[in-house]
Design a protein around this motif. Structure first.
Motif, mmCIF file in Angstrom:
data_model
loop_
_atom_site.group_PDB
_atom_site.id
_atom_site.type_symbol
_atom_site.label_atom_id
_atom_site.label_comp_id
_atom_site.label_asym_id
_atom_site.label_seq_id
_atom_site.Cartn_x
_atom_site.Cartn_y
_atom_site.Cartn_z
ATOM 1 N N UNK A 225 2.413 10.054 -5.711
ATOM 2 C CA UNK A 225 2.917 11.409 -5.456
ATOM 3 C C UNK A 225 4.305 11.630 -6.074
ATOM 4 N N UNK A 226 4.751 10.678 -6.872
ATOM 5 C CA UNK A 226 6.037 10.855 -7.561
ATOM 6 C C UNK A 226 7.261 10.585 -6.715
ATOM 7 N N UNK A 227 7.131 9.801 -5.638
ATOM 8 C CA UNK A 227 8.285 9.470 -4.796
ATOM 9 C C UNK A 227 8.920 8.189 -5.313
ATOM 10 N N UNK A 228 10.243 8.104 -5.225
ATOM 11 C CA UNK A 228 10.950 6.892 -5.645
ATOM 12 C C UNK A 228 11.745 6.336 -4.483
ATOM 13 N N UNK A 229 11.933 5.035 -4.513
ATOM 14 C CA UNK A 229 12.517 4.376 -3.338
ATOM 15 C C UNK A 229 14.034 4.510 -3.274
ATOM 16 N N UNK A 230 14.532 4.784 -2.072
ATOM 17 C CA UNK A 230 15.972 4.760 -1.831
ATOM 18 C C UNK A 230 16.253 3.731 -0.737
ATOM 19 N N UNK A 231 17.346 2.991 -0.888
ATOM 20 C CA UNK A 231 17.761 2.033 0.151
ATOM 21 C C UNK A 231 19.177 2.407 0.563
ATOM 22 N N UNK A 232 19.317 2.895 1.760
ATOM 23 C CA UNK A 232 20.644 3.290 2.239
ATOM 24 C C UNK A 232 21.196 2.169 3.129
ATOM 25 N N UNK A 233 22.522 2.153 3.371
ATOM 26 C CA UNK A 233 23.087 1.082 4.213
ATOM 27 C C UNK A 233 22.544 1.129 5.638
ATOM 28 N N UNK A 234 22.548 -0.022 6.287
ATOM 29 C CA UNK A 234 22.098 -0.072 7.681
ATOM 30 C C UNK A 234 23.183 0.441 8.610
ATOM 31 N N UNK A 235 24.435 0.430 8.130
ATOM 32 C CA UNK A 235 25.514 0.996 8.949
ATOM 33 C C UNK A 235 26.076 2.227 8.248
ATOM 34 N N UNK A 236 26.436 3.186 9.069
ATOM 35 C CA UNK A 236 27.002 4.439 8.559
ATOM 36 C C UNK A 236 28.108 4.843 9.520
ATOM 37 N N UNK A 237 28.973 5.704 9.040
ATOM 38 C CA UNK A 237 29.933 6.330 9.930
ATOM 39 C C UNK A 237 29.118 7.073 11.001
ATOM 40 N N UNK A 238 29.503 6.942 12.267
ATOM 41 C CA UNK A 238 28.684 7.522 13.340
ATOM 42 C C UNK A 238 28.453 9.016 13.142
ATOM 43 N N UNK A 239 29.433 9.701 12.505
ATOM 44 C CA UNK A 239 29.327 11.148 12.326
ATOM 45 C C UNK A 239 28.083 11.543 11.531
ATOM 46 N N UNK A 240 27.583 10.647 10.679
ATOM 47 C CA UNK A 240 26.364 10.955 9.905
ATOM 48 C C UNK A 240 25.243 11.335 10.877
ATOM 49 N N UNK A 241 25.193 10.642 12.007
ATOM 50 C CA UNK A 241 24.112 10.906 12.960
ATOM 51 C C UNK A 241 24.505 11.923 14.024
ATOM 52 N N UNK A 242 25.761 11.835 14.503
ATOM 53 C CA UNK A 242 26.135 12.776 15.560
ATOM 54 C C UNK A 242 26.150 14.211 15.014
ATOM 55 N N UNK A 243 26.443 14.373 13.733
ATOM 56 C CA UNK A 243 26.515 15.732 13.183
ATOM 57 C C UNK A 243 25.147 16.256 12.785
ATOM 58 N N UNK A 244 24.111 15.450 12.888
ATOM 59 C CA UNK A 244 22.824 15.904 12.373
ATOM 60 C C UNK A 244 21.704 15.883 13.406
ATOM 61 N N UNK A 245 21.657 14.849 14.242
ATOM 62 C CA UNK A 245 20.501 14.707 15.128
ATOM 63 C C UNK A 245 20.583 15.615 16.351
ATOM 64 N N UNK A 246 21.797 16.116 16.632
ATOM 65 C CA UNK A 246 21.970 16.996 17.789
ATOM 66 C C UNK A 246 22.673 16.237 18.900
ATOM 67 N N UNK B 213 0.854 -1.200 0.000
ATOM 68 C CA UNK B 213 0.000 0.000 0.000
ATOM 69 C C UNK B 213 0.886 1.245 0.000
ATOM 70 N N UNK B 214 1.962 1.219 0.791
ATOM 71 C CA UNK B 214 2.844 2.387 0.856
ATOM 72 C C UNK B 214 3.471 2.664 -0.507
ATOM 73 N N UNK B 215 3.978 1.626 -1.144
ATOM 74 C CA UNK B 215 4.630 1.816 -2.453
ATOM 75 C C UNK B 215 3.654 2.414 -3.455
ATOM 76 N N UNK B 216 2.415 1.933 -3.411
ATOM 77 C CA UNK B 216 1.390 2.417 -4.354
ATOM 78 C C UNK B 216 1.125 3.909 -4.113
#
Ligand code: HAM
Length: 421
Positions: free
Chosen positions: A35-56, A27-30
């Motif tokens: 609305x013209x959205x396309x799917x992205x799949x990012x890695x489950x692991x990231x350098x910690x800085x991706x989150x520490x530099x963004x979430x606060x 249902x979500x994909x449909x």
């Protein structure tokens, strides 16, 4: 060896449940595609800085809940606790921040937070989310909220409430903090111990403290009193268009969200059926994050819904299993020597897109029939000695309780016809 178990706060999604997952994902994909959205799949692991530099740095996700480890190369790696920061990292890495125009992404997948597990709070949970880059328009906020409400109705969720607020722009943040701190410092003694510390460190967090005295102390505070006129206009336009489009919402002047990257519009979908963890989804604008994470200045907005919580409140209608591809045909064997031919017959059916199970064990026909009915197969196909001599297949219709003989040359076409939707 003692029985091995899944880690606390994580669980297997067993075949009995996967149909429910597939139903919400489909249902979500449909809806996203509408609305013209396309799917992205990012890695489950990231350098910690991706989150520490963004979430606060003061966000609970960063201070207490991130799964961090050092990999073999000595890098500090995190299991992703949410999808927005990864999406921004990918957006910048692909140079999309320099390209202009709109980018609309959606994602479905697991997230990890080391929280104390309880109903609706898992250590591995799943989000269905969307992010739009490249528009600062209040109508983008409105369209995103329409998408969210359309998803909720496609998922057959009832009884939700959309809470809406504005956190102003970056320049407003200090004023909001000051407003909240000033109003609450007069009542410092009433606040819980944690909030007394928050008063100097991060006063906004007091507004979503669940302790009654803290809630009472912060009653009447409206963070939008401290936002600039451009941000106030933005909010006014969002609210005006939501009313025009008859999207039900509630202004919630206390809504601050737990992540630092939000600017202007922020929102949560609350559902009373969820108990203490009553947020089914949440999101908002994050107009500074792309630049903050090393890209150009690109405004953005998004949301994420928790799939486990969604499955807790969703009104199920009809047989969920029926929506999946379940075996319709069972190929039985009279003796073990027939098994290879049964496998071949099953393969012929699968080639036609028909779901089928074949008997693979040396066991009496009675047991095979029991399995066929357990699997919910309508037809049982077999070839005993007499059928072999006649060059036919026997087809048993378990529903109609009839049996017929099908010639070798046409049995496949006949079954295909019988099973046509
Ligand atoms: P969030 O509010 O942290 O926002 O999470 C969104 C949803 O994920 C929650 O409303 C809840 O349904 C679900 N969720 C969060 N933590 C857990 C948990 N421990 N167990 C089960 N479900 C959970 C974000 O993550 C933002 N990235 C949303 C966003 C997208 N904002 C802008 N774009």
């Amino acid at each position: 060896m003692p029985l091995l178990k899944a880690l606390g706060g994580t669980s297997d999604i067993l075949p009995e449940e996967t149909q429910r997952w597939i139903a919400i994902e489909e249902a979500a994909r449909r809806i996203f595609a509408l609305y013209g959205y396309r799917e992205i799949r990012t890695p489950l692991i990231e350098e910690a800085a991706v989150f520490t530099s963004s979430l606060g740095e003061a966000a609970e996700i960063v201070t207490k809940q991130m799964y961090l480890f050092e990999d073999r190369g000595g890098r500090t790696v995190a299991l992703r606790p949410e999808g927005t920061a990864s999406a921004v990292r990918a957006f910048n890495e692909q140079g999309l921040d320099k390209r202009g125009g709109l980018t609309r992404w959606y994602y479905l997948g697991p997230m990890f937070r080391a929280e104390r597990p309880q109903a609706g709070r898992r250590r591995q949970f799943h989000q269905i989310g969307a992010e739009v880059f490249g528009s600062a328009s209040p109508f983008q906020d409105v369209e995103l909220l329409l998408l969210l409400t359309r998803l909720l109705s496609a998922w057959k969720v009832e009884g939700w409430a959309l809470h809406l607020n504005s956190l102003g722009c970056r320049a407003d943040r200090a004023n909001i903090r000051q407003l909240v701190a000033e109003k609450l410092s007069l009542q410092c003694d009433r606040l819980c111990k944690d909030c007394q510390v928050r008063l100097t460190k991060n006063p906004l967090r007091i507004l979503d403290c669940k302790q009654k005295p803290c809630q009472e102390a912060s009653r009447g505070i409206d963070v939008t009193e401290a936002i600039c006129s451009a941000c106030r206009d933005h909010l006014k336009q969002v609210i005006g268009a939501l009313s025009d489009l008859q999207v039900p919402y509630e202004r919630d002047p206390h809504l601050v969200r737990g992540l630092d990257y939000y600017t202007r519009t922020c929102f949560e979908v609350i559902h009373s059926g969820l108990g203490a963890q009553d947020a089914l989804g949440g999101g908002g604008r994050y107009d500074d994050l792309v630049e903050q994470m090393g890209g150009s200045s690109v405004p953005a907005i998004g949301f994420a819904v928790g799939a486990e919580r969604l499955l807790m409140v969703r009104k199920e209608t009809g047989s969920v299993a029926a929506s999946g591809l379940t075996p319709n045909v069972f190929v039985a064997t009279v003796e073990a020597a027939d098994i290879p031919r049964a496998i071949h017959a099953a393969e012929c059916l699968r080639e036609k897109g028909i779901a089928v199970c074949a008997n693979l064990e040396d066991r009496p026909l009675k047991r095979q029939m029991e399995q066929a009915s357990k699997l919910g197969c309508r037809f049982v196909l077999m070839q005993g000695e007499s059928e072999k001599t006649k060059g036919v297949m026997a087809l048993k219709d378990m529903e109609a309780r009839t049996q017929q003989e099908l010639p070798q040359s046409t049995w496949l076409a006949t079954l295909e016809e019988l099973l046509a939707p």
